[in-house]
Design a protein around this motif. Structure first.
Motif, short mmCIF file in Angstrom:
data_model
loop_
_atom_site.label_atom_id
_atom_site.label_comp_id
_atom_site.label_asym_id
_atom_site.label_seq_id
_atom_site.Cartn_x
_atom_site.Cartn_y
_atom_site.Cartn_z
N ASP A 146 -0.68 14.12 -7.30
CA ASP A 146 -0.79 14.98 -6.12
C ASP A 146 -0.72 16.48 -6.46
N THR A 147 -0.86 16.83 -7.73
CA THR A 147 -0.84 18.25 -8.10
C THR A 147 -2.19 18.89 -7.81
N ALA A 148 -2.16 20.02 -7.11
CA ALA A 148 -3.40 20.73 -6.79
C ALA A 148 -3.64 21.90 -7.75
N ALA A 149 -2.55 22.52 -8.18
CA ALA A 149 -2.70 23.71 -9.03
C ALA A 149 -1.36 24.00 -9.70
N HIS A 150 -1.41 24.82 -10.74
CA HIS A 150 -0.19 25.30 -11.40
C HIS A 150 -0.18 26.82 -11.40
N LEU A 151 1.02 27.35 -11.35
CA LEU A 151 1.19 28.76 -11.71
C LEU A 151 1.76 28.82 -13.12
N ILE A 152 1.22 29.70 -13.93
CA ILE A 152 1.78 29.98 -15.25
C ILE A 152 2.45 31.34 -15.16
N ILE A 153 3.73 31.38 -15.46
CA ILE A 153 4.50 32.61 -15.24
C ILE A 153 5.19 33.02 -16.53
N GLU A 154 4.97 34.25 -16.94
CA GLU A 154 5.62 34.77 -18.15
C GLU A 154 6.41 36.01 -17.78
N VAL A 155 7.59 36.15 -18.39
CA VAL A 155 8.31 37.43 -18.31
C VAL A 155 8.54 37.90 -19.73
N ASP A 156 8.58 39.22 -19.91
CA ASP A 156 8.87 39.73 -21.25
C ASP A 156 9.77 40.94 -21.16
N GLY A 157 10.40 41.28 -22.28
CA GLY A 157 11.32 42.41 -22.31
C GLY A 157 12.18 42.37 -23.55
N ASN A 158 13.19 43.20 -23.56
CA ASN A 158 14.02 43.32 -24.76
C ASN A 158 15.40 42.67 -24.63
N ASN A 159 15.67 42.09 -23.46
CA ASN A 159 16.99 41.52 -23.24
C ASN A 159 16.84 40.08 -22.76
N MET A 160 17.17 39.15 -23.64
CA MET A 160 16.93 37.73 -23.36
C MET A 160 17.72 37.24 -22.14
N ASP A 161 18.94 37.74 -21.99
CA ASP A 161 19.75 37.31 -20.83
C ASP A 161 19.06 37.69 -19.52
N VAL A 162 18.54 38.91 -19.48
CA VAL A 162 17.86 39.36 -18.27
C VAL A 162 16.62 38.50 -18.02
N LEU A 163 15.90 38.18 -19.08
CA LEU A 163 14.70 37.36 -18.91
C LEU A 163 15.05 35.97 -18.38
N MET A 164 16.11 35.40 -18.93
CA MET A 164 16.54 34.07 -18.46
C MET A 164 16.91 34.12 -16.98
N GLN A 165 17.66 35.15 -16.63
CA GLN A 165 18.04 35.31 -15.22
C GLN A 165 16.82 35.44 -14.32
N ASP A 166 15.86 36.25 -14.77
CA ASP A 166 14.64 36.44 -13.97
C ASP A 166 13.89 35.12 -13.81
N MET A 167 13.73 34.40 -14.91
CA MET A 167 13.00 33.14 -14.86
C MET A 167 13.67 32.17 -13.89
N GLU A 168 14.99 32.09 -13.98
CA GLU A 168 15.71 31.17 -13.08
C GLU A 168 15.56 31.59 -11.62
N ALA A 169 15.63 32.89 -11.40
CA ALA A 169 15.51 33.38 -10.03
C ALA A 169 14.10 33.15 -9.49
N ILE A 170 13.11 33.34 -10.34
CA ILE A 170 11.72 33.09 -9.90
C ILE A 170 11.55 31.60 -9.60
N ALA A 171 12.07 30.76 -10.49
CA ALA A 171 11.95 29.31 -10.28
C ALA A 171 12.59 28.89 -8.95
N ALA A 172 13.76 29.49 -8.68
CA ALA A 172 14.45 29.17 -7.43
C ALA A 172 13.61 29.61 -6.23
N LEU A 173 13.03 30.80 -6.35
CA LEU A 173 12.19 31.32 -5.26
C LEU A 173 11.01 30.38 -4.99
#
Lengths: 471, 471
Positions: B283-310
């Motif tokens: 039943d999958t119609a489409a995927h989003l591929i989402i990348e974040v980048d930067g110099n602070n891994m903790d911030v990136l992890m937080q962003d990814m988790e927050a985006i996933a939650a959203l």
């Protein structure tokens, strides 16, 4: 290709036609009004227009331009008159077309992070309006409290935030423009990417009101960063400050502002605004003002500390951190009002040199050497992170650089140096009226021919801001 | 203003002159060579040039263009031939001018974070070369392993990183250009800010080889981000995926890639490259591929988790995180090779629609509705974060959309919809040969007149890539 029009008085029937278009009270010929619009912020230059017109709509501007085009009447479009290159000076007389009544923010599109605005909106008003929605329009000339978005587009303005966020051209998505013929076009589409035909939007940005009158503007917005930190670092040697600037970027930092202010400018401005915020020791030559912004305070603190540590390698002195919003505001005031303060102090025209960032020390050395050679005192400040250095020159007895052949010779030498360093004449102020004679230093006849021919495509009768950028 | 030249054979004396300029072995008229340069990646279009020339220097290009200009010989400049709008097709015969031998990276300026390069350098080669110095040139079309920087400039290319870092135009500081007359200019200066005359640099970027041949390029670089994270999120409803895209930005996130891939494209590509990386439920119609980048891994992890939650608010399914470099590479391969895969599968021309980001769901709905109406199957993928959606159309029996009037009618309806949504025809592929008939949908006669007149300023004899963008 283009010929400069001679000043001429307007016939009564033209004035009547303008009154019919805009309404009587927006067509002004009284002496006070003409005088109010005879100058901008460029030295003490003063040119009287024949009439000041304040249209209220795109259609009125179109109707006015149709008449001017038919009768070859010079038209000078004008925003807030804060320009520093004489772009809004009505040096040929004719019509002074003020956009001040086109002052509505039409739509803040929170779904697409865009704003559509009229050109007569004050830059800071627009910034505050979008900030209320959590959005950010970064370009912020020092004059943002009084300049207008339309003028910013004409000059492709920058400001302190440009170092991280780019200049006006990086935010303009689409423009409604009245051509000198009176025809109305949109230059592009309200999209973030566009490979559809020639980029008329980017051709219009920075064209200094010579190709058309911008009447609606669609700007890209970004989410407003949550936090910022600001610090000031003294240097005993100006060149070392210049070297430090380049080192910050090579180390991978991305400050949201990186400004340089030479000590004379800071002292003069502190005195004018009555500030004792910055402790100045006798051996200070210049300060760097460094801001970082973002959404994670810990990261910002780490960045600030790392930058401060790096600066000690370049003889950076004791760091002054702005502790709260008030101190930040006062520090920014000292930077933003430097131009005004040194002008009052007797410095003449503000040059707007720009070089590749790492060439800043060579430019600074060169400016000081030229001062010795041509007997002037220069004070430097500006957007060091962009390699964009404002230079004000003081020479006893010279109030207006335009009338001083020796000063013109010195400026010519300055721009030759800038070109040798891989730079150019103007980073964000434009060429306007007062720098056009220097253009052949950086452009050869082929480039100039292309530009003049493009002007002729848009403005076959050369009515719109004629004699600006080039003759 | 401009007239399209009729195909014509070249006289022997012209070929001899070209051989004298470039050397005999770089002037090719054998059938195999002509065939090799008769196509690009636009459907199966095929046009034979009269001669293929491979000059080695700016001066040689200048000498060739002088002859062509004098004798009004059509010239088609060509990079790697990966274009999707037919911009490099020699549809008028004449000279096919390949820039492939101008393939040197001239200088990586680590002091100023700039690179000067010739146009024939492969985009990925340039990216890798600057990455070795810790620097980043973000624009990365899907074809980056084979396309050339010169072609990227001609089309104002984008790619997945554009959503955070901007497109080619945002990195080009200065260009050496040979005009159709053979004259050589630089368009600007090697500086980050420039308000000196009209922006010839930005006029050249995206002009699809119609205004001049770019021979040297100065690009801005930025420090390479240290880390990136990549995830893939399935959606059962394509429109919900589109809504989610817009929500991510409204929430203040700044992903370094935000791609949408419809399920058909993913399945076809997975099959072609032999990948079983992405678990696909029925039943999958489409995927989003989402990348974040930067110099602070903790911030990136937080962003990814927050985006996933959203994304769960928009019916986003189970998140697949790419665990290591290999998984990231495989995921990107599935996205980057989608165009190739669906083309092999029988899909025709790749449309390059772009709309304001929040209008993506409306565009997707419209595409599907048009498919029902005009009896075609469409597959969508692309740079959803920019509102830039690639649409490939499959219609049994139609291999080439150019020869199918019903398909042309459908495309016309598609672009009318795009325009209604505030968008335009091309976000990053250009208009070239195959989309020029659609241009009047988004431009009125005044805009087209301006563009054609600009063309005439640069190319009075209309020799350079004539009949591209417009007739």
């Amino acid at each position: 290709m283009t010929t400069t029009l001679a000043p001429q008085s307007l016939a009564v029937e033209h004035l009547d036609a303008f009154k019919k278009i805009c309404g009587e009270k927006f067509v002004l010929v009284d002496e006070e009004s003409l005088n109010n619009y005879a100058h901008d912020e460029t030295e003490d230059l003063h040119y009287l227009p024949d009439v000041v017109i304040k249209p209220g709509t795109t259609e009125e501007i179109s109707a006015i331009l149709q008449i001017c085009n038919q009768y070859k009447i010079p038209v000078t479009p004008r925003g807030a008159g804060t320009g520093l290159s004489g772009g809004a000076l009505p040096h040929l007389g004719g019509v002074l077309l003020s956009i001040e009544r086109l002052n509505k923010i039409i739509n803040i599109d929170e779904r697409n992070l865009q704003v559509t605005t009229e050109p007569g909106v004050i830059t800071e008003v627009l910034q505050n309006a979008v900030k209320e929605k959590g959005l950010f329009y970064p370009p912020d000339p020092s004059s943002r409290g009084s300049c207008m978005i339309g003028g910013n587009i004409a000059e492709n303005s920058g400001g302190p935030k440009a170092v991280k966020y780019g200049v006006v051209k990086d935010y303009v998505l689409n423009l409604e423009v009245v051509l000198p013929t009176g025809e109305i076009i949109w230059t592009g589409a309200n999209v973030l990417k566009n490979s559809t035909g020639y980029n008329l939007t980017q051709l219009m940005v920075g064209s200094e009101g010579t190709l058309g009158v911008v009447t609606k503007i669609v700007l890209k917005l970004i989410p407003h960063p949550k936090y910022d930190l600001l610090m000031l670092v003294p240097f005993q040697r100006l060149e070392k400050a210049g070297e430090a600037v380049s080192a910050i970027f090579r180390a991978g930092f991305n400050p949201s502002a990186l400004e340089l202010v030479e000590i004379d400018a800071l002292l003069i401005t502190s005195k004018m605004v009555g500030s004792s915020l910055v402790p100045v020791t006798e051996d200070t030559a210049a300060h760097l003002i460094i801001e970082v912004d973002g959404n994670n305070m810990d990261v910002l603190m780490q960045d600030m500390e790392a930058i401060a540590a790096l600066l000690t390698e370049y003889e950076g002195g004791e760091v002054y951190f702005a502790d709260d919003a008030q101190q930040k505001a006062e520090l920014w005031k000292l930077r933003r009002r430097a131009a005004e303060a040194v002008k009052i102090d007797g410095y003449t025209i503000e040059e707007d040199t720009v070089v590749p960032r790492a060439e800043l020390p060579a430019l600074i050395r060169g400016v000081k050497e030229l001062g010795r050679q041509y007997d002037f005192h220069a004070v430097c400040y500006g957007h060091a992170g962009d390699g964009n250095l404002h230079i004000r020159i003081k020479k006893p007895g010279t109030r207006n650089s335009q009338n001083d052949p020796a000063m013109q010779e010195a400026l010519r030498a300055l721009f030759a140096l800038v070109k040798d360093l891989g730079g150019t004449i103007s980073g964000e102020h434009g060429i306007g009226l007062v720098q056009k004679d220097f253009l052949p230093i950086v452009f050869d006849p082929v480039q100039l021919r292309l530009m003049k021919s493009i002007k002729a495509v848009f403005d076959p009768n050369n009515i719109l801001n004629a004699g600006k950028i080039f003759d």
